[in-house]
Write a protein that holds these residues in place. Structure first.
Motif, PDB file in Angstrom:
ATOM      1  N   SER A   2      27.794  36.097  33.238  1.00 27.05           N
ATOM      2  CA  SER A   2      29.065  36.016  33.607  1.00 27.05           C
ATOM      3  C   SER A   2      30.129  34.992  33.142  1.00 27.05           C
ATOM      4  N   GLU A  52      39.230  35.955  47.161  1.00 21.42           N
ATOM      5  CA  GLU A  52      40.427  35.520  47.839  1.00 21.42           C
ATOM      6  C   GLU A  52      41.832  35.356  46.957  1.00 21.42           C
ATOM      7  N   GLU A  72      47.755  40.481  42.776  1.00 18.27           N
ATOM      8  CA  GLU A  72      48.298  39.373  41.665  1.00 18.27           C
ATOM      9  C   GLU A  72      49.053  40.600  41.342  1.00 18.27           C
ATOM     10  N   TYR A  85      35.467  28.534  38.177  1.00 21.70           N
ATOM     11  CA  TYR A  85      34.115  29.207  38.067  1.00 21.70           C
ATOM     12  C   TYR A  85      32.923  29.372  36.688  1.00 21.70           C
TER      13      TYR A  85
END
Ligand SMILES: C[S@@+](CC[C@H](N)C(=O)[O-])C[C@H]1O[C@@H](n2cnc3c(N)ncnc32)[C@H](O)[C@@H]1O
Lengths: 271, 291
Positions: A21, A76, A116, A219
């Motif tokens: 990922s 989040e 978003e 991340y």
């Protein structure tokens, strides 16, 4: 009894997750990984992380990948997050992009539950009315979270930045503290399941004028970030197109041809 | 007839021109003299009760946090140092000139002051981050950089309006707008005022060239003020309402900074920006409190 993971297992797990990922778990985030994966162990009736690691590496573990991504990603998000960036988009970037074309393509590249991309639609509708000169694509690696985006039902937390007038204008209250995004907003967005680390699925989005990639590259480690940013630059963004990262994220340390542009209380990268 | 040119040419003949108080002048001469003592400076400042109270106010602001209660002028001077005293004096001059500004509809006095101080503070922070030492001149220059606009507002308010309108309509800067319409700009105007006041050449050079840093004698300082001006705007301090963008990497001033401040190749502009904005946030709380 609490399950823990030893240093080696953590190393192996984070390498595996990174390879799949691009999300890089720092040592200081180990507790986060442990907490999140514990739920998967319970669901699969496993008692150790080693067992889980063996499983996801095996052929039969392939079907666990989506669950793994769902568990480790942090979803989040809320409407009008980093509001200065949204204002820069609405008041400056869109004007500039529309100088040479009648409609632009905007991509929310890690859209989570949809706040978003819907925020962009709402911001543009405040400026242009319901006929906005833009098409909006929202995508995420997590199918589960995309289903939420498509459903478009939110709680108080997601709407905390909106006043009651805006809530009324763009949401139907379907239960106390439950708000459903109105159809005329929803219709402006399409959603796709895209893993930013998969070059092929990444390129399938076509050409974009503005990419929002906020609070997701944090991340990733620098190597995978570089790969994603190169693909944005080389294959997806139109000339003079913009990339916006999270409010305090940066790419300038990496080798990039992007130019850093300053707006009123916001920065963006331009091709 | 070019009204702005007329104003510029006849600036020294205007009776009501904002004055540079002689006390301020004396203080600046002292703070820049190597042999001056804090007693000398105290002697001059004492003559102006307004200045005394302003200095005590700053000395007691949270910026000098450690001090409990600074009630004597001498203590304040020693605590703040000469350069900081000079800054307060400059600010008081700008303040008293600005008080002459009409309460104009488009050009808000408070916002203007915020922009001026913001630019001074930003210049100081940038100098700190880049390890440059201008002996605090960057603050005075930042605070004074737009004095020319004060003159426009007092003596040619309708022209100021026209320049602002045109800038807004065409999406260009104030500077480009005035140059296009009149061929005269607020940098020239401000520089002339400072030279009428008899301020040091060094200061005049910077005010004159804050939009054309490559023509300045002190290119680096002019460039720092130029960049601070931009960043003050992008950080949303003071007047604006304009959302246009700029790209530091392509900016004349920033290029000079990169070249003259010997910045390394791997200088991280985004990191610098985040750091700067964080410090500006802190400074906002500290600086604007004392005035
Ligand atoms: C913290 S949310 C950010 C949401 C939104 N962009 C914002 O800033 O409010 C991060 C999202 O990135 C998604 N994500 C993580 N890794 C991804 C990858 N490799 N490809 C696509 N999406 C990913 C997660 O599923 C999660 O929904």
């Amino acid at each position: 009894m609490s399950v823990t993971m030893d240093a080696k297992t953590f190393e192996d797990l984070r390498l595996f997750i990174y390879q799949k990922s691009g999300i890089f778990f720092e040592k200081s985030k180990e507790y986060l990984l442990t907490n999140r994966l514990k739920k998967r162990l319970d669901a699969l009736n496993m008692s150790t992380f080693e067992e889980y690691l063996r499983y996801i590496k095996s052929a039969s573990g392939q079907k666990e990948m989506t669950n793994l991504f769902d568990a480790i990603t942090i979803n989040e998000t809320y409407f009008f997050r980093h509001i200065k960036q949204i204002e820069a988009i609405k008041d400056a970037i869109v004007d500039e992009l529309l100088k040479n074309k009648r409609s632009i393509n905007i991509w929310s590249a890690a859209c989570s539950s949809g706040e978003e991309p819907y925020t962009i639609v709402i911001a543009l509708m405040e400026k242009y009315g319901q006929n906005i000169p833009a098409r909006i694509l929202g995508s995420d690696i997590s199918k589960e979270i995309l289903d939420k985006a498509k459903e478009g039902v939110y709680g108080e937390y997601a709407l905390k930045e909106l006043n009651s007038n805006m809530k009324r204008k763009y949401f139907d209250t379907i239960a106390p503290g439950k708000y459903k995004i109105k159809d005329f907003v929803k219709r402006k967005c399409i959603f796709k399941n895209i893993n930013l680390m998969e070059e092929r699925s990444l390129r399938s989005v076509g050409k974009m004028d503005l990419i929002l990639c906020r609070n997701v590259l944090i991340y990733f480690d620098s190597k995978s970030r570089q790969k994603v940013i190169d693909t944005f630059y080389n294959n997806i963004l139109n000339p003079n197109g913009y990339l916006m990262l999270g409010a305090t994220e940066s790419i300038s340390r990496l080798n990039t041809k992007f130019k850093l542009c300053h707006f009123k209380m916001a920065i963006a990268y331009q091709k | 007839m070019n009204k702005l040119k007329e104003l510029y040419d006849n600036l020294d003949k205007i009776d009501s021109l904002p004055a540079f108080p002689s006390i301020a002048f004396e203080v600046i001469n002292l703070t820049r003299s190597p042999s001056a003592t804090s007693k000398d400076i105290e002697g001059v400042i004492k003559k102006d009760p307004n200045l005394v109270s302003q200095i005590l106010k700053v000395a007691n602001s949270s910026f000098y946090g450690l001090s409990k209660d600074v009630s004597s002028l001498n203590h304040a001077i020693n605590l703040m140092g000469f350069l900081q005293i000079e800054n307060v004096v400059m600010i008081s001059v700008v303040l008293s000139s600005v008080k002459k500004m009409p309460l104009h509809k488009n050009f808000n006095r408070d916002k203007f002051l915020e922009h001026s101080f913001g630019c001074g503070v930003t210049a100081k922070i940038i100098s700190n981050i880049l390890n440059l030492n201008f002996n605090s001149a960057e603050f005075s220059c930042g605070v004074m950089h737009d004095m020319g606009k004060v003159l426009l507002d007092i003596y040619a308010p309708e022209i100021l309006d026209e320049i602002l309108d045109n800038a807004y309509k065409e999406g260009i800067s104030f500077y480009d707008s005035e140059m296009k319409l009149y061929g005269i700009n607020h940098s020239m105007m401000g520089a002339k005022l400072l030279s009428i006041w008899g301020l040091p050449e060094m200061l005049i050079d910077i005010i004159k060239n804050h939009h054309s840093p490559s023509s300045a004698d002190n290119r680096l300082l002019a460039a720092i003020i130029h960049v601070s001006d931009l960043l003050t705007y992008s950080e949303g301090i003071g007047f604006g309402g304009n959302y246009s963008k700029f790209t530091l990497e392509e900016d004349e001033g920033w290029k000079i900074v990169v070249e003259e401040a010997n910045m390394s190749k791997d200088f991280d502009l985004a990191f610098f920006t985040f750091k700067l904005y964080e410090e500006i946030e802190n400074a906002k709380k500290i600086y604007f409190e004392g005035f």
